[in-house]
Scaffold this active site. Structure first.
Site, PDB file in Angstrom:
ATOM      1  N   ASP A  26       0.863  -1.186   0.000  1.00 10.39           N
ATOM      2  CA  ASP A  26       0.000   0.000   0.000  1.00 10.39           C
ATOM      3  C   ASP A  26       0.893   1.227   0.000  1.00 10.39           C
ATOM      4  OD1 ASP A  26      -2.105   1.710   0.079  1.00 10.39           O
ATOM      5  OD2 ASP A  26      -2.900   1.041   2.004  1.00 10.39           O
ATOM      6  N   ILE A  27       1.280   1.651  -1.211  1.00 11.07           N
ATOM      7  CA  ILE A  27       2.243   2.751  -1.345  1.00 11.07           C
ATOM      8  C   ILE A  27       1.621   4.009  -1.940  1.00 11.07           C
ATOM      9  CG2 ILE A  27       4.175   1.145  -1.486  1.00 11.07           C
ATOM     10  CD1 ILE A  27       4.209   1.604  -4.531  1.00 11.07           C
ATOM     11  N   LYS A  28       0.479   3.869  -2.622  1.00  6.40           N
ATOM     12  CA  LYS A  28      -0.280   4.999  -3.183  1.00  6.40           C
ATOM     13  C   LYS A  28       0.606   5.993  -3.930  1.00  6.40           C
ATOM     14  CE  LYS A  28      -4.151   4.835   0.080  1.00  6.40           C
ATOM     15  NZ  LYS A  28      -3.654   3.841   1.043  1.00  6.40           N
ATOM     16  N   ARG A  29       1.505   5.473  -4.740  1.00  6.09           N
ATOM     17  CA  ARG A  29       2.390   6.350  -5.488  1.00  6.09           C
ATOM     18  C   ARG A  29       1.643   6.969  -6.675  1.00  6.09           C
ATOM     19  NH1 ARG A  29       5.054   5.905  -1.211  1.00  6.09           N
ATOM     20  NH2 ARG A  29       7.185   5.096  -1.207  1.00  6.09           N
TER      21      ARG A  29
ATOM     22  N   THR B 114      -0.558  -0.200  -4.707  1.00  6.32           N
ATOM     23  CA  THR B 114      -1.639   0.762  -4.899  1.00  6.32           C
ATOM     24  C   THR B 114      -1.080   2.010  -5.568  1.00  6.32           C
ATOM     25  OG1 THR B 114      -1.329   1.631  -2.654  1.00  6.32           O
ATOM     26  CG2 THR B 114      -3.004  -0.079  -2.965  1.00  6.32           C
TER      27      THR B 114
END
Length: 324
Positions: free
Chosen positions: A103-106, A140
């Site tokens: 879950d890094i939401k880059r 993500t």
């Protein structure tokens, strides 16, 4: 990788992903005391504490869930020692046979986007050799920068047979400030037939969902795409719409438990085959021992409390799906 995830969901009967989002306030005192005795009240001590906390939870849940989702910010706050704990967690979870969703939401563009993808999903070249970085199975991604931000990541996913979950409608209360905004899609004449209601004002999240479906067609598994979407459990009616828009994309559903989502809110996220969605719970599982319902386990058996919380969540979702 989507085929492996679906196979594990079927084998466990649990469309559940456990969010490994450790905060020191969740870590039992005896775990922190042991880590601090070895490393002091330092960043290294904090990193050791959250790693040992994660390990105990994973040892208790790895056979009853298909996947975990470590949120990288919870590790980054402790600097390099935190990232070491993140890497240890990813490696250990994969060793235990779990699918790992980073879950890094880059969200960036061009070479920066590709570098994020390489670091988390692909291999980096060092001279004549190549090495995996963190090596998660999925990541993500925030699509706000458009195709320039997503397509470099999809390229790496194709090379590695890995996947993405793209933010479409998030579970937080203020998500509607942008995601629910009514806009008129700008499409060329050649594309208009492929966009339902192209002349009408529509919520932004629907337009993003349609683009996710198109990206997904470019990277398919056996029955579902490697490219999925994040849609919050706190918005079940919107989930129903997005399920129709994205019939072959897996939906990662945050917002269960601590954020208010319940099993009955989730039925529209699943297809008729009982697949198509995986539901996340983080502190509702990893900090279960702090809840009154599981207090009898005590802090010494926090991992067993987490397992009990998984079993209860599994039953809640199954009951909801069976009654629809």
């Amino acid at each position: 990788m989507i085929n492996q995830l679906i196979a594990k969901i079927k084998a466990t009967g649990a469309p559940i992903v456990v969010g490994l989002d450790p905060m020191l306030k969740f870590v039992p005192e005896h775990v922190k005391e042991k880590a601090f005795a070895e490393f002091g009240e330092t960043l290294e001590g904090a990193g050791e504490a959250i790693w040992q906390y994660n390990k105990e939870i994973v040892d208790n849940i790895y056979d009853v869930v298909p996947a975990v989702k470590p949120q990288i910010a919870m590790y980054e706050q402790f600097g390099i020692p935190g990232l070491v704990a993140f890497q240890k967690t990813v490696d250990y979870c994969k060793k235990k046979g779990l699918v790992v969703i980073g879950d890094i939401k880059r969200g960036d563009i061009g070479s920066t986007s590709e570098a994020y993808a390489t670091g988390h999903l692909g291999k980096v070249k060092v001279g004549s050799k190549s090495y995996y970085g963190f090596n998660e199975d999925f990541a993500t991604v925030n699509p706000y920068l458009g195709s320039d931000g997503v397509e470099p990541v999809i390229k790496v996913c194709k090379e590695e047979n890995k996947g993405l979950f793209i933010l479409v409608k998030t579970s937080n209360p203020s998500s509607g400030e942008f995601q629910d905004r009514l806009i008129r899609p700008r499409v060329s004449a050649g594309d208009a037939d492929g966009v339902k209601g192209a002349d009408a004002d529509r919520p932004l999240y629907e337009i993003v969902g349609e683009q996710v479906a198109r990206w997904g067609e470019e990277h398919m598994g056996d029955s579902y795409s490697y490219i999925g979407a994040v849609v919050g459990a706190t918005y079940p009616e919107m989930g129903k719409i997005l399920r129709r828009i994205m019939p072959r994309n897996y939906i990662l559903v945050p917002g269960y438990g601590a954020q208010g989502g319940k099993g009955k809110d989730l039925v529209h996220f699943f297809n008729e085959d009982g697949l198509g969605a995986i539901v996340n719970s983080s502190r509702g599982i990893i900090a279960a021992y702090q809840q009154e319902k599981y207090a009898s386990f005590g802090s010494e058996h926090f991992g067993e409390a987490s397992r009990a919380a998984v079993e209860d969540m599994k039953k809640d979702i199954a009951d909801a799906l069976n009654s629809r």
